[in-house]
Design a protein around this motif. Structure first.
Motif, PDB file in Angstrom:
ATOM      1  N   ALA A 160     -10.152   3.354   2.761  1.00 10.43           N
ATOM      2  CA  ALA A 160      -8.878   2.695   2.475  1.00 10.43           C
ATOM      3  C   ALA A 160      -8.890   1.967   1.150  1.00 10.43           C
ATOM      4  CB  ALA A 160      -8.545   1.704   3.596  1.00 10.43           C
ATOM      5  N   SER A 161     -10.080   1.700   0.648  1.00 12.07           N
ATOM      6  CA  SER A 161     -10.144   0.921  -0.579  1.00 12.07           C
ATOM      7  C   SER A 161      -9.596   1.674  -1.778  1.00 12.07           C
ATOM      8  CB  SER A 161     -11.591   0.503  -0.844  1.00 12.07           C
ATOM      9  OG  SER A 161     -12.379   1.646  -1.076  1.00 12.07           O
ATOM     10  N   THR A 162      -9.453   2.970  -1.628  1.00 14.35           N
ATOM     11  CA  THR A 162      -8.935   3.769  -2.745  1.00 14.35           C
ATOM     12  C   THR A 162      -7.421   3.881  -2.701  1.00 14.35           C
ATOM     13  OG1 THR A 162      -9.238   5.784  -1.454  1.00 14.35           O
ATOM     14  CG2 THR A 162     -11.057   5.106  -2.879  1.00 14.35           C
ATOM     15  N   HIS A 163      -6.835   3.286  -1.703  1.00 19.75           N
ATOM     16  CA  HIS A 163      -5.381   3.363  -1.603  1.00 19.75           C
ATOM     17  C   HIS A 163      -4.721   2.769  -2.837  1.00 19.75           C
ATOM     18  CE1 HIS A 163      -5.197   3.721   3.100  1.00 19.75           C
ATOM     19  NE2 HIS A 163      -5.807   4.731   2.512  1.00 19.75           N
ATOM     20  N   CYS A 183       0.858  -1.180   0.000  1.00 19.37           N
ATOM     21  CA  CYS A 183       0.000   0.000   0.000  1.00 19.37           C
ATOM     22  C   CYS A 183       0.894   1.230   0.000  1.00 19.37           C
ATOM     23  CB  CYS A 183      -0.920  -0.005   1.214  1.00 19.37           C
ATOM     24  SG  CYS A 183      -1.946   1.483   1.321  1.00 19.37           S
ATOM     25  N   ALA A 184       0.743   2.029  -1.044  1.00 18.65           N
ATOM     26  CA  ALA A 184       1.589   3.205  -1.169  1.00 18.65           C
ATOM     27  C   ALA A 184       1.257   4.235  -0.097  1.00 18.65           C
ATOM     28  CB  ALA A 184       1.418   3.819  -2.559  1.00 18.65           C
ATOM     29  N   GLU A 185      -0.019   4.334   0.242  1.00 20.79           N
ATOM     30  CA  GLU A 185      -0.420   5.325   1.241  1.00 20.79           C
ATOM     31  C   GLU A 185       0.109   4.960   2.628  1.00 20.79           C
ATOM     32  OE1 GLU A 185      -2.068   4.821  -1.325  1.00 20.79           O
ATOM     33  OE2 GLU A 185      -2.711   6.781  -2.036  1.00 20.79           O
ATOM     34  N   GLU A 186      -0.103   3.701   2.968  1.00 20.75           N
ATOM     35  CA  GLU A 186       0.318   3.282   4.304  1.00 20.75           C
ATOM     36  C   GLU A 186       1.773   2.854   4.342  1.00 20.75           C
ATOM     37  OE1 GLU A 186      -2.658   0.762   6.374  1.00 20.75           O
ATOM     38  OE2 GLU A 186      -3.719   0.857   4.465  1.00 20.75           O
ATOM     39  N   SER A 196      10.842  -1.831  -5.409  1.00 15.10           N
ATOM     40  CA  SER A 196      11.413  -0.496  -5.430  1.00 15.10           C
ATOM     41  C   SER A 196      11.420   0.127  -4.039  1.00 15.10           C
ATOM     42  CB  SER A 196      10.607   0.379  -6.392  1.00 15.10           C
ATOM     43  OG  SER A 196       9.249   0.426  -5.982  1.00 15.10           O
ATOM     44  N   PHE A 197      10.591  -0.391  -3.187  1.00 21.63           N
ATOM     45  CA  PHE A 197      10.461   0.180  -1.849  1.00 21.63           C
ATOM     46  C   PHE A 197      11.290  -0.574  -0.830  1.00 21.63           C
ATOM     47  CE2 PHE A 197       8.039  -3.504  -1.077  1.00 21.63           C
ATOM     48  CZ  PHE A 197       7.323  -3.715  -2.238  1.00 21.63           C
ATOM     49  N   VAL A 198      12.062  -1.548  -1.317  1.00 18.90           N
ATOM     50  CA  VAL A 198      12.676  -2.476  -0.390  1.00 18.90           C
ATOM     51  C   VAL A 198      13.650  -1.792   0.567  1.00 18.90           C
ATOM     52  CG1 VAL A 198      14.669  -3.085  -1.775  1.00 18.90           C
ATOM     53  CG2 VAL A 198      13.656  -4.776  -0.253  1.00 18.90           C
ATOM     54  N   LEU A 199      14.208  -0.691   0.145  1.00 18.18           N
ATOM     55  CA  LEU A 199      15.136   0.002   1.021  1.00 18.18           C
ATOM     56  C   LEU A 199      14.454   1.102   1.806  1.00 18.18           C
ATOM     57  CD1 LEU A 199      18.160   0.217  -1.387  1.00 18.18           C
ATOM     58  CD2 LEU A 199      17.864  -1.306   0.581  1.00 18.18           C
ATOM     59  N   ASP A 200      13.140   1.038   1.783  1.00 19.21           N
ATOM     60  CA  ASP A 200      12.413   2.120   2.420  1.00 19.21           C
ATOM     61  C   ASP A 200      11.314   1.566   3.289  1.00 19.21           C
ATOM     62  OD1 ASP A 200      11.537   4.631   3.087  1.00 19.21           O
ATOM     63  OD2 ASP A 200      10.162   4.718   1.378  1.00 19.21           O
ATOM     64  N   PHE A 201      11.688   0.795   4.260  1.00 19.63           N
ATOM     65  CA  PHE A 201      10.692   0.222   5.153  1.00 19.63           C
ATOM     66  C   PHE A 201      10.520   1.135   6.352  1.00 19.63           C
ATOM     67  CE2 PHE A 201      12.104  -3.517   2.892  1.00 19.63           C
ATOM     68  CZ  PHE A 201      10.909  -4.093   2.572  1.00 19.63           C
ATOM     69  N   PRO A 202       9.476   1.902   6.362  1.00 16.91           N
ATOM     70  CA  PRO A 202       9.342   2.851   7.458  1.00 16.91           C
ATOM     71  C   PRO A 202       9.104   2.168   8.793  1.00 16.91           C
ATOM     72  CG  PRO A 202       7.343   2.807   6.135  1.00 16.91           C
ATOM     73  CD  PRO A 202       8.359   1.979   5.420  1.00 16.91           C
ATOM     74  N   SER A 203       8.453   1.029   8.758  1.00 15.90           N
ATOM     75  CA  SER A 203       8.099   0.403  10.028  1.00 15.90           C
ATOM     76  C   SER A 203       9.158  -0.573  10.492  1.00 15.90           C
ATOM     77  CB  SER A 203       6.758  -0.299   9.887  1.00 15.90           C
ATOM     78  OG  SER A 203       6.854  -1.310   8.913  1.00 15.90           O
ATOM     79  N   ARG A 204      10.188  -0.721   9.736  1.00 12.35           N
ATOM     80  CA  ARG A 204      11.185  -1.703  10.118  1.00 12.35           C
ATOM     81  C   ARG A 204      12.562  -1.074  10.265  1.00 12.35           C
ATOM     82  NH1 ARG A 204       9.816  -7.329   7.018  1.00 12.35           N
ATOM     83  NH2 ARG A 204       7.639  -7.400   7.584  1.00 12.35           N
ATOM     84  N   GLY A 205      12.523   0.182  10.532  1.00 12.29           N
ATOM     85  CA  GLY A 205      13.783   0.879  10.571  1.00 12.29           C
ATOM     86  C   GLY A 205      14.757   0.322  11.578  1.00 12.29           C
ATOM     87  N   GLU A 206      14.224  -0.348  12.590  1.00 11.07           N
ATOM     88  CA  GLU A 206      15.113  -0.832  13.631  1.00 11.07           C
ATOM     89  C   GLU A 206      15.806  -2.118  13.251  1.00 11.07           C
ATOM     90  OE1 GLU A 206      11.177  -2.797  14.316  1.00 11.07           O
ATOM     91  OE2 GLU A 206      11.974  -0.922  13.538  1.00 11.07           O
ATOM     92  N   SER A 207      15.322  -2.705  12.199  1.00 12.34           N
ATOM     93  CA  SER A 207      15.896  -3.992  11.846  1.00 12.34           C
ATOM     94  C   SER A 207      17.263  -3.830  11.228  1.00 12.34           C
ATOM     95  CB  SER A 207      14.967  -4.710  10.871  1.00 12.34           C
ATOM     96  OG  SER A 207      15.609  -5.843  10.359  1.00 12.34           O
ATOM     97  N   THR A 208      18.066  -4.818  11.477  1.00  7.33           N
ATOM     98  CA  THR A 208      19.382  -4.804  10.855  1.00  7.33           C
ATOM     99  C   THR A 208      19.348  -5.420   9.479  1.00  7.33           C
ATOM    100  OG1 THR A 208      19.865  -6.929  11.832  1.00  7.33           O
ATOM    101  CG2 THR A 208      20.552  -4.981  13.059  1.00  7.33           C
ATOM    102  N   CYS A 209      18.237  -5.985   9.147  1.00  8.68           N
ATOM    103  CA  CYS A 209      18.160  -6.669   7.868  1.00  8.68           C
ATOM    104  C   CYS A 209      18.248  -5.699   6.707  1.00  8.68           C
ATOM    105  CB  CYS A 209      16.876  -7.471   7.761  1.00  8.68           C
ATOM    106  SG  CYS A 209      16.950  -9.018   8.670  1.00  8.68           S
ATOM    107  N   GLU A 210      17.712  -4.516   6.910  1.00 12.70           N
ATOM    108  CA  GLU A 210      17.797  -3.561   5.829  1.00 12.70           C
ATOM    109  C   GLU A 210      19.249  -3.237   5.530  1.00 12.70           C
ATOM    110  OE1 GLU A 210      14.005  -2.628   8.013  1.00 12.70           O
ATOM    111  OE2 GLU A 210      15.840  -3.716   8.265  1.00 12.70           O
ATOM    112  N   GLN A 211      19.985  -3.174   6.634  1.00 12.59           N
ATOM    113  CA  GLN A 211      21.397  -2.916   6.422  1.00 12.59           C
ATOM    114  C   GLN A 211      22.050  -4.094   5.722  1.00 12.59           C
ATOM    115  OE1 GLN A 211      22.907  -2.020  10.275  1.00 12.59           O
ATOM    116  NE2 GLN A 211      21.403  -0.434  10.638  1.00 12.59           N
ATOM    117  N   GLU A 212      21.599  -5.264   6.122  1.00 13.83           N
ATOM    118  CA  GLU A 212      22.146  -6.443   5.481  1.00 13.83           C
ATOM    119  C   GLU A 212      21.892  -6.411   3.993  1.00 13.83           C
ATOM    120  OE1 GLU A 212      20.394  -9.753   7.292  1.00 13.83           O
ATOM    121  OE2 GLU A 212      21.113  -9.273   9.271  1.00 13.83           O
ATOM    122  N   LEU A 213      20.756  -5.859   3.666  1.00 12.23           N
ATOM    123  CA  LEU A 213      20.410  -5.838   2.257  1.00 12.23           C
ATOM    124  C   LEU A 213      21.473  -5.121   1.459  1.00 12.23           C
ATOM    125  CD1 LEU A 213      18.219  -6.680   0.337  1.00 12.23           C
ATOM    126  CD2 LEU A 213      17.185  -4.430   0.647  1.00 12.23           C
ATOM    127  N   GLY A 214      21.941  -4.066   2.037  1.00 12.24           N
ATOM    128  CA  GLY A 214      22.962  -3.338   1.333  1.00 12.24           C
ATOM    129  C   GLY A 214      24.347  -3.927   1.514  1.00 12.24           C
TER     130      GLY A 214
END
Length: 453
Positions: A82-85, A60-63, A107-125
DNA sequence: TACATTTAGGGGACCACAATGCGAT
DNA sequence: AGATCGCATTGTGGTCCCCTAAATG
């Protein structure tokens, strides 16, 4: 609150592998699925950020959240606002894609707003390209490739290419979309489930006749986990199952006091009868002492299986129409769509366990019955419910729709319950397919490309 | 057409051992 | 009541072997 990786148990899980039935962090995903050519072919997807248990299919682009089908429907299917999201299809992938590959898929994989605390995003890079990667002359890591020589990205044709749709309507099925020449044929998981909105938005109205026509025991899922899903009621306590008519009310059976006594001849000694089916629900029952047997027969096809499965305990004779009974074999077989509940009781007390929940039940819970008598009665499987029955017709309709939906998406891949054990087995050395002790001579090493003798 | 032989396919057994379950302490 | 220990059980995949059904002569 997220869940930890099923493999390492430390990192936060981010991707879901259907084949392994495991949620993995990016690092373990890479390690596990680079083990061999087969594991590379496993289709993976992002983990739903809401339930953290199912693979996400949309974002969901909005959320700014990735959702599985269920959570998507809960969030977008029921709310008009929400159905118009704007939502974007999340593609699954296989192989061992690099960080850049993944980011191109998501395209959003490096932009997880709710998972910022995870180290996995860093692992991704930072994810290192280990044993399967190569370094080119410029010192750059090349993209891992699967057996077919390419990282597979499974999209869903045009909708996936555009990647965006609106509203609460279902995601268009692949079959309804133009063929995508880029779509790798035979790649796993290309057909995502159609989204349903139970009730008014259900594209296939519930129809009793159609329902039984569609039932095919061959396709029954033998997992009690379906209970809640199918009935829409949580089985908090196994006693609930046996109260208020218990299984009888659940199954919609009727008083069988006048049943064919032939059924009573079906006696098991020590046995475990693994599966009892009722329409969309399947029970895993263990009969502790062979004092009682419960069988539900839906269709002729399954009847045959049932006979074969438990013939050793004599149930065949019990469920087959007795010669003394007016129900002929023909009538029995022609009555394909009518489930039969067959309960046999030898003693007044027995222990039933439903998926680990032990149930003390008494003889009054069940009535002796005769399968052939049931056939003669010709009662529809969904008998009128008791007023106090928790399974209203609405719930039942929902359950049926859920069943149909699941039936469409059901896969018969082998389910791996413990990813860690699979990972262990995958790397274990063998001799003629058999595991060998560590240190013993072996003729097959899964980790090596060629056999060693 | 009936029978014998061959072929193909399915399914279960086997193996080691880490993970898991469960009762005893 | 909760924690710990120890023993028993489970589950995992590749290969072999047996059985059954189909095909062939």
């Amino acid at each position: 609150m997220g869940y930890v990786c099923d493999f390492c148990g430390e990192q936060r899980s981010m991707v879901y592998c259907r084949s392994d039935a495991a949620s993995l962090c990016l690092s373990c995903d890479r390690n596990v699925h680079s083990a061999n050519a087969l594991s590379k072919r496993h289709s993976r997807n992002l983990l739903c950020e809401r339930c953290n248990s199912q693979p996400a299919i949309v974002r969901c682009a909005e959320e700014r959240i990735s959702l599985c089908q269920n959570c998507d429907w809960i969030g977008h299917g029921t709310s008009t606002s929400a159905s118009t999201h704007r939502r974007q299809t999340i593609n699954c992938y296989s192989g061992c894609p690099s960080a850049s590959e993944l980011s191109s898929i998501w395209s959003f994989v490096l932009d997880f707003p709710s998972r910022g605390e995870s180290t996995c995003e860093q692992e991704l890079g930072l994810m290192s390209i280990a044993e399967n990667s190569t370094t080119n002359s410029r010192g750059e890591n090349t993209i891992d490739q699967n057996a077919s020589g390419a990282v597979e990205v499974n999209d869903r044709h045009e909708i996936a290419k555009s990647g965006v749709w609106h509203g609460s309507s279902s995601i268009p099925e692949s079959s309804s979309l133009p063929n995508n020449p880029d779509q790798p044929t035979g790649s796993a998981n290309t057909s995502l489930p159609k989204l349903y909105c139970p009730g008014t938005k259900c594209p296939v109205p519930y129809d009793d006749a159609n329902l039984y026509e569609e039932f095919n025991m061959d396709e029954m899922d033998l997992s009690l986990e379906n209970y809640e899903e199918l009935f829409g009621v949580t089985l908090n306590n196994s006693e609930e199952l046996l109260e208020n008519g218990g299984i009888d009310s659940l199954f919609g059976t009727k008083d069988m006091s006048g049943a064919d006594s032939n059924c009573r001849g079906a006696v098991a000694s020590e046995l475990d009868i693994n599966a009892y089916f009722w329409d969309t629900v399947s029970f895993l029952c263990q009969i502790s002492n062979g004092k009682r047997m419960i069988g539900v027969i839906l269709k002729q096809e399954w009847l045959v299986d049932f006979e074969v499965t438990v013939s050793s305990v004599g149930l065949v004779n019990a469920i087959q129409p007795a010669s003394s009974n007016a129900a002929s074999a023909d009538s029995m077989m022609s009555n394909k769509t009518e489930p039969i509940l067959c309960l046999t009781e030898k003693q007044g007390h027995s222990n039933l366990s439903f998926s680990g929940l032990n149930v003390e039940s008494t003889a009054a819970d069940y009535q002796d019955c005769g399968a052939s008598s049931m056939l003669l009665m010709g009662e529809p499987p969904w008998c009128p419910q008791c007023p106090e029955s928790p399974f209203s017709s609405a719930n039942r309709s929902d359950a049926v729709m859920r069943y149909k939906e699941k039936k469409k998406t059901r896969k018969f891949e082998k389910k791996v319950r413990y990813a860690s054990r699979k990972a262990r087995a995958d790397v274990r050395r063998r001799v003629k397919g058999r595991f060998v002790k560590a240190g013993d001579a072996y003729d097959y090493d899964p980790l090596s490309q060629t056999r060693s003798f």
